[in-house]
Design an enzyme around this catalytic site. Structure first.
Site, PDB file in Angstrom:
ATOM      1  CG  ASP A  38       7.515 -38.228 -12.166  1.00 50.50           C
ATOM      2  OD1 ASP A  38       8.008 -37.416 -11.359  1.00 50.50           O
ATOM      3  OD2 ASP A  38       6.403 -38.767 -12.004  1.00 50.50           O
ATOM      4  N   GLY A 152       2.605 -45.100  -7.191  1.00 47.60           N
ATOM      5  CA  GLY A 152       1.762 -46.069  -6.497  1.00 47.60           C
ATOM      6  C   GLY A 152       2.289 -46.582  -5.171  1.00 47.60           C
ATOM      7  CG  ASP A 182       6.134 -36.481  -6.563  1.00 43.92           C
ATOM      8  OD1 ASP A 182       5.088 -37.086  -6.870  1.00 43.92           O
ATOM      9  OD2 ASP A 182       7.172 -36.520  -7.254  1.00 43.92           O
ATOM     10  N   GLY A 183       4.003 -38.133  -4.168  1.00 46.95           N
ATOM     11  CA  GLY A 183       4.025 -39.530  -3.743  1.00 46.95           C
ATOM     12  C   GLY A 183       3.044 -39.847  -2.636  1.00 46.95           C
ATOM     13  N   GLY A 184       2.183 -40.809  -2.920  1.00 49.83           N
ATOM     14  CA  GLY A 184       1.288 -41.326  -1.885  1.00 49.83           C
ATOM     15  C   GLY A 184       0.140 -40.418  -1.506  1.00 49.83           C
TER      16      GLY A 184
HETATM   17  C1  DX5 Z   1       7.563 -40.786  -7.858  1.00 51.76           C
HETATM   18  C2  DX5 Z   1       7.052 -39.819  -8.866  1.00 51.76           C
HETATM   19  C3  DX5 Z   1       5.641 -39.424  -8.703  1.00 51.76           C
HETATM   20  C4  DX5 Z   1       4.612 -40.460  -8.821  1.00 51.76           C
HETATM   21  C5  DX5 Z   1       3.671 -40.206  -7.702  1.00 51.76           C
HETATM   22  O1  DX5 Z   1       8.957 -40.867  -7.972  1.00 51.76           O
HETATM   23  O2  DX5 Z   1       7.804 -38.633  -8.763  1.00 51.76           O
HETATM   24  O3  DX5 Z   1       5.342 -38.345  -9.530  1.00 51.76           O
HETATM   25  O4  DX5 Z   1       3.939 -40.446 -10.024  1.00 51.76           O
HETATM   26  O5  DX5 Z   1       2.643 -41.089  -7.851  1.00 51.76           O
HETATM   27  P1  DX5 Z   1       1.825 -41.699  -6.649  1.00 51.76           P
HETATM   28  O6  DX5 Z   1       0.912 -40.621  -6.183  1.00 51.76           O
HETATM   29  O7  DX5 Z   1       1.139 -42.829  -7.301  1.00 51.76           O
HETATM   30  O8  DX5 Z   1       2.773 -42.133  -5.558  1.00 51.76           O
HETATM   31 ZN    ZN Z   2       7.491 -36.728  -9.426  1.00 54.20          ZN
END
Ligand code: DX5
Ligand code: ZN
Length: 226
Positions: A38, A152, A182-184
């Site tokens: 990221d 998170g 991506d995310g959650g």
């Molecule tokens: C959010 C990022 C993600 C993040 C996802 O903007 O792009 O890559 O690390 O992490 P989790 O799975 O914890 O939401």
């Molecule tokens: Zn990401």
């Protein structure tokens, strides 16, 4: 529906930064697929994150190991100014958000000219319709299950429809872009999107991969079974 092999993408933002080299070496030895890096500029999203140096470091480590792919998720304004830098640092896939550019199609073409795979990221508020014309030149479509900028956060159930829509569109038009969440990404979300919506790619954070009781290899194997 035919199920594809999952594409598992550990999100490096979640790593215990104190031991980054050892952690990458451990991840590299698992059955993972793509490092997710990221990049945030504090403007496109209200946070700062990794940069070119981390990308170069991951490149060096994995090139001595299993030579994994690296993706670079550009959460920055006007990413066309930096894609060459990211390509040189070792990114294999470069994701941009369409809202971050006046002419995102030109940036995708720039990524293609650099010999890299193109990626588009759809925020929860970004529609399929707004990127439809670019899908034929897109290798990876990543859909945010959360508002971008932080790890998170909880998956937002109203984004689910877009995953199903993009999968249907891919089938109907004979396109071959990969679809990634991506995310959650929890067990429940992965299992639903994989079996019911045809989504093969998952960015993995703390919910299922980092800071777990089991080691990375066991977590990756477990996630393959969701
Ligand atoms: C959010 C990022 C993600 C993040 C996802 O903007 O792009 O890559 O690390 O992490 P989790 O799975 O914890 O939401
Ligand atoms: Zn990401």
């Amino acid at each position: 529906m035919e199920e594809k092999r999952k594409i598992l993408c550990p999100s490096i933002l979640n790593l215990a930064i104190d031991h980054i080299r050892e952690e990458i070496e451990k991840l590299d030895a698992t059955d993972m697929d793509i490092y997710h890096v990221d990049i945030m500029d504090g403007r496109f999203v209200p946070n700062f994150a990794m940069s070119v140096r981390e990308l170069e470091m991951i490149r060096r480590i994995t090139d001595k190991g299993h030579k994994r792919l690296i993706d670079c998720h550009m959460m920055v304004m006007e990413p066309h100014r930096y894609v060459e830098m990211m390509a040189k640092a070792g990114a294999d896939i470069i994701y941009i958000h369409p809202e971050s550019e006046l002419i995102p199609s030109a940036t995708l073409e720039q990524i293609q000219r650099l010999g890299k795979k193109t990626g588009l990221v759809l925020n929860p508020c970004t529609s399929l319709e707004s990127v439809r014309s670019m899908l034929p030149i897109t290798d990876y479509v990543m859909v945010m299950g959360v508002n971008p900028g932080f790890a998170g956060r909880d998956f937002m159930p109203y984004t689910r429809e877009k995953f199903a829509e993009l999968n249907q569109y891919r089938q109907d038009h004979g396109l071959s872009y990969h679809l990634v969440l991506d995310g959650g990404a929890t067990k429940e979300v992965i299992s639903d999107l994989y079996h019911n919506c045809g989504i093969e790619g998952y960015v993995l954070g703390k919910q299922e991969l980092f800071f777990q009781k089991e080691d990375y290899a066991a977590c990756i194997d477990r996630i393959r079974g969701f």
